[in-house]
Design a protein around this motif. Structure first.
Motif, PDB file in Angstrom:
ATOM      1  N   GLN A  77     -26.401  15.382 -12.671  1.00 39.17           N
ATOM      2  CA  GLN A  77     -24.891  15.270 -13.338  1.00 39.17           C
ATOM      3  C   GLN A  77     -23.878  15.087 -12.305  1.00 39.17           C
ATOM      4  OE1 GLN A  77     -23.679  18.306 -16.003  1.00 39.17           O
ATOM      5  NE2 GLN A  77     -21.631  17.149 -16.511  1.00 39.17           N
ATOM      6  N   ARG A  78     -24.129  15.850 -11.084  1.00 37.70           N
ATOM      7  CA  ARG A  78     -23.249  15.776 -10.048  1.00 37.70           C
ATOM      8  C   ARG A  78     -23.208  14.181  -9.550  1.00 37.70           C
ATOM      9  NH1 ARG A  78     -22.904  20.059  -5.123  1.00 37.70           N
ATOM     10  NH2 ARG A  78     -21.386  18.941  -3.815  1.00 37.70           N
ATOM     11  N   TYR A  79     -24.358  13.558  -9.279  1.00 40.44           N
ATOM     12  CA  TYR A  79     -24.677  12.248  -8.894  1.00 40.44           C
ATOM     13  C   TYR A  79     -24.005  11.397  -9.857  1.00 40.44           C
ATOM     14  CZ  TYR A  79     -27.358   8.444  -6.614  1.00 40.44           C
ATOM     15  OH  TYR A  79     -27.444   7.404  -5.798  1.00 40.44           O
ATOM     16  N   PHE A  80     -24.051  11.633 -10.980  1.00 47.82           N
ATOM     17  CA  PHE A  80     -23.645  10.845 -12.253  1.00 47.82           C
ATOM     18  C   PHE A  80     -22.194  10.837 -12.129  1.00 47.82           C
ATOM     19  CE2 PHE A  80     -22.105  10.364 -16.367  1.00 47.82           C
ATOM     20  CZ  PHE A  80     -22.903   9.389 -17.008  1.00 47.82           C
ATOM     21  N   ASP A  81     -21.669  11.861 -12.006  1.00 50.93           N
ATOM     22  CA  ASP A  81     -20.009  12.191 -12.130  1.00 50.93           C
ATOM     23  C   ASP A  81     -19.353  11.336 -10.968  1.00 50.93           C
ATOM     24  OD1 ASP A  81     -20.080  13.346 -14.398  1.00 50.93           O
ATOM     25  OD2 ASP A  81     -20.165  15.531 -13.484  1.00 50.93           O
ATOM     26  N   ASN A  82     -20.254  11.347  -9.954  1.00 44.75           N
ATOM     27  CA  ASN A  82     -19.613  10.584  -8.561  1.00 44.75           C
ATOM     28  C   ASN A  82     -19.877   9.166  -8.573  1.00 44.75           C
ATOM     29  OD1 ASN A  82     -18.031  12.525  -6.616  1.00 44.75           O
ATOM     30  ND2 ASN A  82     -19.828  13.625  -7.732  1.00 44.75           N
ATOM     31  N   SER A  83     -20.474   8.542  -9.489  1.00 41.21           N
ATOM     32  CA  SER A  83     -20.824   7.083  -9.375  1.00 41.21           C
ATOM     33  C   SER A  83     -19.738   6.076 -10.081  1.00 41.21           C
ATOM     34  CB  SER A  83     -22.234   6.959 -10.506  1.00 41.21           C
ATOM     35  OG  SER A  83     -23.481   7.372  -9.652  1.00 41.21           O
ATOM     36  N   VAL A  84     -20.113   5.135  -9.786  1.00 43.68           N
ATOM     37  CA  VAL A  84     -18.745   4.135 -10.075  1.00 43.68           C
ATOM     38  C   VAL A  84     -18.969   3.406 -11.565  1.00 43.68           C
ATOM     39  CG1 VAL A  84     -17.887   1.882  -8.977  1.00 43.68           C
ATOM     40  CG2 VAL A  84     -18.964   3.797  -7.453  1.00 43.68           C
ATOM     41  N   VAL A  85     -17.997   3.554 -12.086  1.00 36.86           N
ATOM     42  CA  VAL A  85     -17.599   2.551 -13.377  1.00 36.86           C
ATOM     43  C   VAL A  85     -17.195   1.101 -12.910  1.00 36.86           C
ATOM     44  CG1 VAL A  85     -16.522   1.971 -15.596  1.00 36.86           C
ATOM     45  CG2 VAL A  85     -17.374   4.384 -14.899  1.00 36.86           C
ATOM     46  N   VAL A  86     -17.912   0.037 -13.403  1.00 33.89           N
ATOM     47  CA  VAL A  86     -17.468  -1.331 -12.859  1.00 33.89           C
ATOM     48  C   VAL A  86     -17.049  -2.210 -14.068  1.00 33.89           C
ATOM     49  CG1 VAL A  86     -18.321  -3.373 -11.529  1.00 33.89           C
ATOM     50  CG2 VAL A  86     -19.223  -1.090 -11.064  1.00 33.89           C
ATOM     51  N   PRO A  87     -15.641  -2.801 -14.113  1.00 31.82           N
ATOM     52  CA  PRO A  87     -14.558  -2.362 -13.113  1.00 31.82           C
ATOM     53  C   PRO A  87     -14.131  -0.869 -13.609  1.00 31.82           C
ATOM     54  CG  PRO A  87     -13.975  -3.697 -14.989  1.00 31.82           C
ATOM     55  CD  PRO A  87     -15.446  -3.634 -15.163  1.00 31.82           C
ATOM     56  N   GLY A  88     -13.431  -0.304 -12.457  1.00 29.97           N
ATOM     57  CA  GLY A  88     -12.751   0.811 -12.625  1.00 29.97           C
ATOM     58  C   GLY A  88     -11.950   1.228 -11.491  1.00 29.97           C
TER      59      GLY A  88
END
Length: 310
Positions: A77-88
């Motif tokens: 979840q920590r990895y998920f939460d610090n990932s990138v929404v494209v575009p964002g």
């Protein structure tokens, strides 16, 4: 569309370490590095595979065949939460930095789909006006990467037109997919990007082979990562105890269409590889070999690429 408008091109390959598991801080570092490379004249700046929020080397996220753990899910979840929404917001910051510098930027990120909760290993392309020009989602994550990332499809086999020729590429071990390479050559790629997490010596042979096979410049970019860079409070931090202190020594390089090194390989440190590419070599090396031209046999072989999304 395929005409090369300039005879030379200065490129920068950024062998850098992310701020591991910290997306906002890594975006800030990315913006700083774009400014540094642009100040040295770079026109295209290349960052490694999943620079944001890091390649999670050495971590299992609690996966075993037939079971998962709640502690591993918290790391994920920590990895998920610090990932990138494209575009964002993250792509807006990087695009603004590209626009301020007036450069092309490519960067690997872990992309978080804006609808579902699947992650993808993605390569982003930004133009010198800050526009997000396109993205490529890795077609086949390798080994245990399949526990983290979903699969891309043919709709993101992206190649972009630039004044220097067409720019495109594949991510890490996708470069061992023969037909994926052929699909890139078929689109007329001249500047071939290979962001990776592979630092093996044999990877250098792969990069040199692709340069000769594709008659293209190859820009291979890896991270430099030490174990001490990982957060101390990861649930599965102890999994790294058996890892060497330098977990990824790099190996970034720039190779010309003859298969010769222009810069690198860089090992054992963070750094920037700068090179002036002689774009005329793209034509000269096609005298005796052109993989999708006079050395092709479409009467014998045909490549079919399904470009519709899944």
């Amino acid at each position: 569309m395929h005409k090369i408008e300039q005879l030379t091109m200065k490129v920068a390959v950024m062998q850098a370490a992310p701020v591991i598991m910290n997306g906002p801080a890594t975006v800030t570092k990315t913006v700083e590095l774009i400014g540094q490379a642009a100040a040295r004249g770079a026109q295209l700046i290349v960052f490694p595979e999943v620079f944001i929020p890091a390649y999670p080397r050495g971590l299992s996220f609690g996966f075993l065949v037939g079971s998962r753990t709640e502690a591993g899910r918290r790391d994920w979840q920590r990895y998920f939460d610090n990932s990138v929404v494209v575009p964002g917001p993250e792509t807006e910051h990087i695009g603004a930095a590209a626009a301020e510098a007036g450069v092309y930027v490519t960067i690997g990120v872990t992309e978080r789909d804006h609808i579902n909760r699947t992650l993808y290993c993605t390569l982003l392309y930004f133009g010198p006006d800050g526009t997000l020009l396109g993205k490529h989602r890795k077609l086949k994550p390798t080994g245990s990467e399949r526990l983290i990332w979903g699969e891309g499809d043919g709709s993101t086999l992206t190649v972009i037109d630039t004044p220097f020729g067409r720019v495109g590429g594949l991510i890490c071990w996708e470069n061992y997919m023969v037909l994926a390479r052929a699909a890139m050559y078929q689109q007329g790629v001249r500047i071939y990007l290979a962001p990776t997490a592979d630092f093996r010596e044999v990877w250098q042979s792969t990069m040199r082979h692709i340069a000769v096979e594709g008659r293209c410049f190859v820009l291979a970019c890896n991270q430099y990562v030490e174990k001490s860079m990982y957060p101390d409070d990861l649930e599965y931090r102890s999994e790294l105890d058996s890892q060497p202190e330098v977990m990824c020594p790099g190996g970034s390089c720039i190779i010309d269409p003859y298969g010769d090194y222009v810069a690198g390989p860089l090992l054992g440190e963070e750094g920037m590889l700068l090179a002036d590419l002689d774009l005329g070599a793209l034509t000269r090396t096609a005298l005796d070999f052109d993989p999708v031209g006079h050395y092709d046999r479409p009467d014998v072989f045909q490549l079919i690429v399904r470009r519709e999304g899944s």
